[in-house]
Motif scaffolding. Structure first.
Motif, short mmCIF file in Angstrom:
data_model
loop_
_atom_site.label_atom_id
_atom_site.label_comp_id
_atom_site.label_asym_id
_atom_site.label_seq_id
_atom_site.Cartn_x
_atom_site.Cartn_y
_atom_site.Cartn_z
N UNK A 31 -7.38 0.64 3.71
CA UNK A 31 -7.36 -0.84 3.74
C UNK A 31 -7.07 -1.34 2.38
N UNK A 32 -7.07 -0.59 1.27
CA UNK A 32 -6.48 -1.17 0.19
C UNK A 32 -5.24 -0.59 -0.15
N UNK A 33 -4.36 -0.45 0.84
CA UNK A 33 -2.91 0.12 0.63
C UNK A 33 -2.28 -0.79 -0.16
N UNK A 34 -1.28 -0.34 -1.24
CA UNK A 34 -0.36 -1.03 -1.88
C UNK A 34 0.97 -0.62 -1.60
N UNK A 35 1.94 -1.33 -1.65
CA UNK A 35 3.37 -1.06 -1.36
C UNK A 35 4.01 -2.11 -2.51
N UNK A 111 -4.85 9.23 5.04
CA UNK A 111 -4.44 7.78 5.00
C UNK A 111 -3.45 7.62 3.84
N UNK A 112 -2.52 6.79 4.10
CA UNK A 112 -1.19 6.25 3.49
C UNK A 112 -2.05 5.44 2.35
N UNK A 113 -2.05 5.60 1.01
CA UNK A 113 -2.66 4.73 0.00
C UNK A 113 -1.76 3.85 -0.72
N UNK A 114 -0.72 4.52 -0.98
CA UNK A 114 0.30 3.80 -2.01
C UNK A 114 1.61 4.26 -1.48
N UNK A 115 2.64 3.09 -1.54
CA UNK A 115 3.89 3.30 -1.34
C UNK A 115 4.78 2.50 -2.48
N UNK A 116 5.73 3.49 -2.88
CA UNK A 116 6.86 2.76 -3.62
C UNK A 116 8.09 2.79 -3.11
N UNK A 117 8.90 1.64 -2.77
CA UNK A 117 10.21 1.78 -2.12
C UNK A 117 11.26 1.41 -3.21
N UNK A 118 12.40 2.14 -3.36
CA UNK A 118 13.48 1.98 -4.32
C UNK A 118 14.71 2.09 -3.40
N UNK A 119 15.53 0.85 -3.59
CA UNK A 119 16.75 0.54 -2.78
C UNK A 119 17.80 0.31 -3.81
N UNK A 120 19.07 0.31 -3.32
CA UNK A 120 20.17 -0.28 -4.00
C UNK A 120 19.90 -1.58 -4.06
N UNK A 121 19.30 -2.11 -5.43
CA UNK A 121 19.19 -3.63 -5.53
C UNK A 121 20.49 -4.42 -5.32
N UNK A 122 21.66 -4.05 -5.62
CA UNK A 122 22.69 -4.86 -5.68
C UNK A 122 23.16 -5.21 -4.18
N UNK A 123 22.91 -4.22 -3.47
CA UNK A 123 23.22 -4.22 -2.03
C UNK A 123 22.10 -5.31 -1.26
N UNK A 124 20.78 -4.86 -1.86
CA UNK A 124 19.61 -5.77 -1.07
C UNK A 124 19.73 -7.17 -1.44
N UNK A 125 20.45 -7.47 -2.50
CA UNK A 125 20.20 -8.94 -2.63
C UNK A 125 21.05 -9.74 -1.77
N UNK A 126 21.90 -9.09 -0.82
CA UNK A 126 22.34 -9.88 0.27
C UNK A 126 21.30 -10.57 1.25
#
Length: 134
Positions: A31-35, A111-126
């Motif tokens: 219930x207290x998941x963080x992403x 249960x999944x409690x914490x998620x950290x997502x790392x992407x190519x930020x230059x491409x994600x700016x689109x």
């Protein structure tokens, strides 16, 4: 849970989100998941709780006409699972999109409690102009 069960939980959650079954994905989260997604992009920042996750996941669907995802690797050590992914497709505005990244998932008591997502930020700016920031 052992590492193999944690990997299955993460993969099942990822697949549920991308087929549009948000509730099935959220059922695997505490219930207290963080992403957290670092950076200054529209999708960056900390999402806390299932309601915030629901808004975030639905918001992602609104920016793509089509998106193909491919799991490159799935690795686990104890309660930590790393999902390597690639994606390509077309944005709602018709522009092509591609990106790759790693998503780190932490699992406690099944249960999944914490998620950290790392992407190519230059491409994600689109996607910045297309993503509805809450």
């Amino acid at each position: 849970m052992d590492a193999e069960r944690n990997k299955k939980l993460v993969k099942d959650t990822w697949e549920a989100f991308w087929r549009g079954d948000i509730d099935a994905g959220l059922a695997n989260m505490s219930d207290d998941i963080t992403w957290f997604t670092p950076g200054t992009m529209a999708l960056s920042g900390l999402k806390r709780g299932k309601d915030a996750m629901r808004q975030f996941r639905f918001g992602e669907f609104d920016i793509f006409l089509e998106l193909r995802r491919h799991v490159v690797g799935l690795h686990a050590d104890g309660n930590t699972v790393i999902l390597e992914v690639e994606a390509e497709g077309r944005l709602k505005n018709g522009e092509p999109y591609e990106n790759a990244g790693c998503v780190i998932w932490e699992v406690d008591d099944g249960k999944i409690t914490r998620v950290r997502q790392y992407v190519d930020t230059q491409k994600a700016l689109a996607i910045n102009a297309l993503f509805k920031r809450e």
